[in-house]
Design an enzyme around this catalytic site. Structure first.
Site, PDB file in Angstrom:
ATOM      1  N   ASN A  43       0.840  -1.202   0.000  1.00 34.51           N
ATOM      2  CA  ASN A  43       0.000   0.000   0.000  1.00 34.51           C
ATOM      3  C   ASN A  43       0.877   1.255   0.000  1.00 34.51           C
ATOM      4  O   ASN A  43       1.967   1.273   0.583  1.00 34.51           O
ATOM      5  CB  ASN A  43      -1.011   0.010   1.148  1.00 34.51           C
ATOM      6  CG  ASN A  43      -0.407  -0.231   2.510  1.00 34.51           C
ATOM      7  OD1 ASN A  43       0.622  -0.869   2.640  1.00 34.51           O
ATOM      8  ND2 ASN A  43      -1.055   0.280   3.533  1.00 34.51           N
ATOM      9  N   ILE A  44       0.396   2.267  -0.695  1.00 34.10           N
ATOM     10  CA  ILE A  44       1.109   3.550  -0.789  1.00 34.10           C
ATOM     11  C   ILE A  44       0.119   4.647  -0.438  1.00 34.10           C
ATOM     12  O   ILE A  44      -0.852   4.870  -1.177  1.00 34.10           O
ATOM     13  CB  ILE A  44       1.662   3.780  -2.218  1.00 34.10           C
ATOM     14  CG1 ILE A  44       2.567   2.610  -2.645  1.00 34.10           C
ATOM     15  CG2 ILE A  44       2.431   5.104  -2.274  1.00 34.10           C
ATOM     16  CD1 ILE A  44       3.072   2.698  -4.077  1.00 34.10           C
ATOM     17  N   GLU A  45       0.351   5.278   0.718  1.00 31.07           N
ATOM     18  CA  GLU A  45      -0.592   6.311   1.170  1.00 31.07           C
ATOM     19  C   GLU A  45      -0.169   7.689   0.673  1.00 31.07           C
ATOM     20  O   GLU A  45       0.916   7.869   0.105  1.00 31.07           O
ATOM     21  CB  GLU A  45      -0.696   6.256   2.697  1.00 31.07           C
ATOM     22  CG  GLU A  45      -1.242   4.907   3.145  1.00 31.07           C
ATOM     23  CD  GLU A  45      -1.480   4.797   4.631  1.00 31.07           C
ATOM     24  OE1 GLU A  45      -0.961   5.614   5.409  1.00 31.07           O
ATOM     25  OE2 GLU A  45      -2.204   3.862   5.017  1.00 31.07           O
ATOM     26  N   CYS A  54      -4.064   0.721  -2.613  1.00 30.78           N
ATOM     27  CA  CYS A  54      -3.973  -0.527  -1.843  1.00 30.78           C
ATOM     28  C   CYS A  54      -2.929  -1.463  -2.443  1.00 30.78           C
ATOM     29  O   CYS A  54      -2.620  -1.387  -3.645  1.00 30.78           O
ATOM     30  CB  CYS A  54      -5.308  -1.252  -1.852  1.00 30.78           C
ATOM     31  SG  CYS A  54      -6.596  -0.480  -0.893  1.00 30.78           S
ATOM     32  N   GLU A  56      -3.152  -4.658  -3.165  1.00 29.81           N
ATOM     33  CA  GLU A  56      -3.659  -5.570  -4.198  1.00 29.81           C
ATOM     34  C   GLU A  56      -3.695  -4.889  -5.559  1.00 29.81           C
ATOM     35  O   GLU A  56      -3.283  -5.461  -6.574  1.00 29.81           O
ATOM     36  CB  GLU A  56      -5.087  -6.038  -3.852  1.00 29.81           C
ATOM     37  CG  GLU A  56      -5.210  -6.778  -2.542  1.00 29.81           C
ATOM     38  CD  GLU A  56      -5.505  -5.854  -1.369  1.00 29.81           C
ATOM     39  OE1 GLU A  56      -4.902  -4.762  -1.261  1.00 29.81           O
ATOM     40  OE2 GLU A  56      -6.336  -6.227  -0.529  1.00 29.81           O
ATOM     41  N   CYS A  88     -10.362  -4.787   0.088  1.00 32.92           N
ATOM     42  CA  CYS A  88     -11.452  -3.806   0.144  1.00 32.92           C
ATOM     43  C   CYS A  88     -12.329  -3.954  -1.110  1.00 32.92           C
ATOM     44  O   CYS A  88     -11.982  -4.684  -2.046  1.00 32.92           O
ATOM     45  CB  CYS A  88     -10.893  -2.393   0.249  1.00 32.92           C
ATOM     46  SG  CYS A  88     -10.255  -1.745  -1.316  1.00 32.92           S
ATOM     47  N   CYS A  91     -10.616  -3.173  -4.453  1.00 35.37           N
ATOM     48  CA  CYS A  91      -9.665  -4.228  -4.850  1.00 35.37           C
ATOM     49  C   CYS A  91     -10.390  -5.483  -5.321  1.00 35.37           C
ATOM     50  O   CYS A  91      -9.934  -6.166  -6.227  1.00 35.37           O
ATOM     51  CB  CYS A  91      -8.703  -4.540  -3.713  1.00 35.37           C
ATOM     52  SG  CYS A  91      -7.533  -3.185  -3.450  1.00 35.37           S
TER      53      CYS A  91
HETATM   54  N1  THU Z   1      -5.366  -1.400   2.414  1.00 37.10           N
HETATM   55  C1  THU Z   1      -4.822  -2.218   1.468  1.00 37.10           C
HETATM   56  O1  THU Z   1      -3.673  -2.047   1.061  1.00 37.10           O
HETATM   57  N2  THU Z   1      -5.610  -3.210   0.975  1.00 37.10           N
HETATM   58  C2  THU Z   1      -6.909  -3.442   1.346  1.00 37.10           C
HETATM   59  O2  THU Z   1      -7.580  -4.267   0.742  1.00 37.10           O
HETATM   60  C3  THU Z   1      -7.472  -2.714   2.475  1.00 37.10           C
HETATM   61  C4  THU Z   1      -6.715  -1.513   2.923  1.00 37.10           C
HETATM   62  C5  THU Z   1      -4.537  -0.298   2.959  1.00 37.10           C
HETATM   63  C6  THU Z   1      -4.992   1.058   2.558  1.00 37.10           C
HETATM   64  C7  THU Z   1      -4.448   1.910   3.680  1.00 37.10           C
HETATM   65  O3  THU Z   1      -3.117   2.294   3.356  1.00 37.10           O
HETATM   66  C8  THU Z   1      -4.394   0.987   4.877  1.00 37.10           C
HETATM   67  O4  THU Z   1      -4.576  -0.325   4.369  1.00 37.10           O
HETATM   68  C9  THU Z   1      -5.467   1.273   5.914  1.00 37.10           C
HETATM   69  O5  THU Z   1      -6.710   1.357   5.335  1.00 37.10           O
END
Ligand code: THU
Length: 131
Positions: A43-45, A54, A56, A88, A91
């Site tokens: 994941n990259i915020e 996300c 995936e 999520c 994804c």
């Molecule tokens: N996140 C994912 O990478 N994949 C998911 O299917 C659910 C959420 C990440 C997004 C965010 O950076 C962190 O989890 C918290 O929501």
């Protein structure tokens, strides 16, 4: 072909690259395609939170942008903060787009030391598809 355990291990390694200073919730994914090739993502915020990517979708994006054209047969997802990190909704839609029919496997770490396995159609039924 990597085993499910190896896919989870690879997803775990990918989670170490997560950029998640806001949620502190790292996620790693490892996608296996029919070609036998695997692609990872984390994941990259972003400070503009809604732009977060996300793990995936990052893994699938890596695959497609590297020229992968076969079906997505398995995706392993790992987060050290959650024993079972289900994908999520966004994804799930991305996984379905490249899925092998409805049988693409979603591999999550289980509550025991065993992995847990789901099918995309079970966790994302009646999905929207154009093709
Ligand atoms: N996140 C994912 O990478 N994949 C998911 O299917 C659910 C959420 C990440 C997004 C965010 O950076 C962190 O989890 C918290 O929501």
């Amino acid at each position: 072909m990597l085993t499910n355990k190896e896919l989870l291990e690879t997803a775990k390694k990918a989670s170490e690259n997560a950029y998640c200073p806001y949620s502190l919730f790292p996620v790693g994914a490892c996608a296996l395609f029919e070609s036998g090739k695997t692609y990872t993502g984390c994941n990259i915020e972003n400070s503009s939170y809604g732009l977060t990517l996300c793990a995936e979708r990052n893994a699938i994006s890596n695959a497609i942008s590297q020229g992968e054209t076969t079906k997505l047969i398995k995706i392993a997802i790992y987060s050290p903060k959650s024993k079972k990190c289900f994908p999520c909704g966004a994804c799930r839609q991305w996984i379905q787009e490249f899925a092998d029919g409805f049988n693409t496997e979603i591999i999550l770490e289980g509550n025991s030391s065993q992995e847990n396995l789901y099918y995309i159609n079970d966790i994302f039924p009646y999905s929207f598809k154009l093709i």
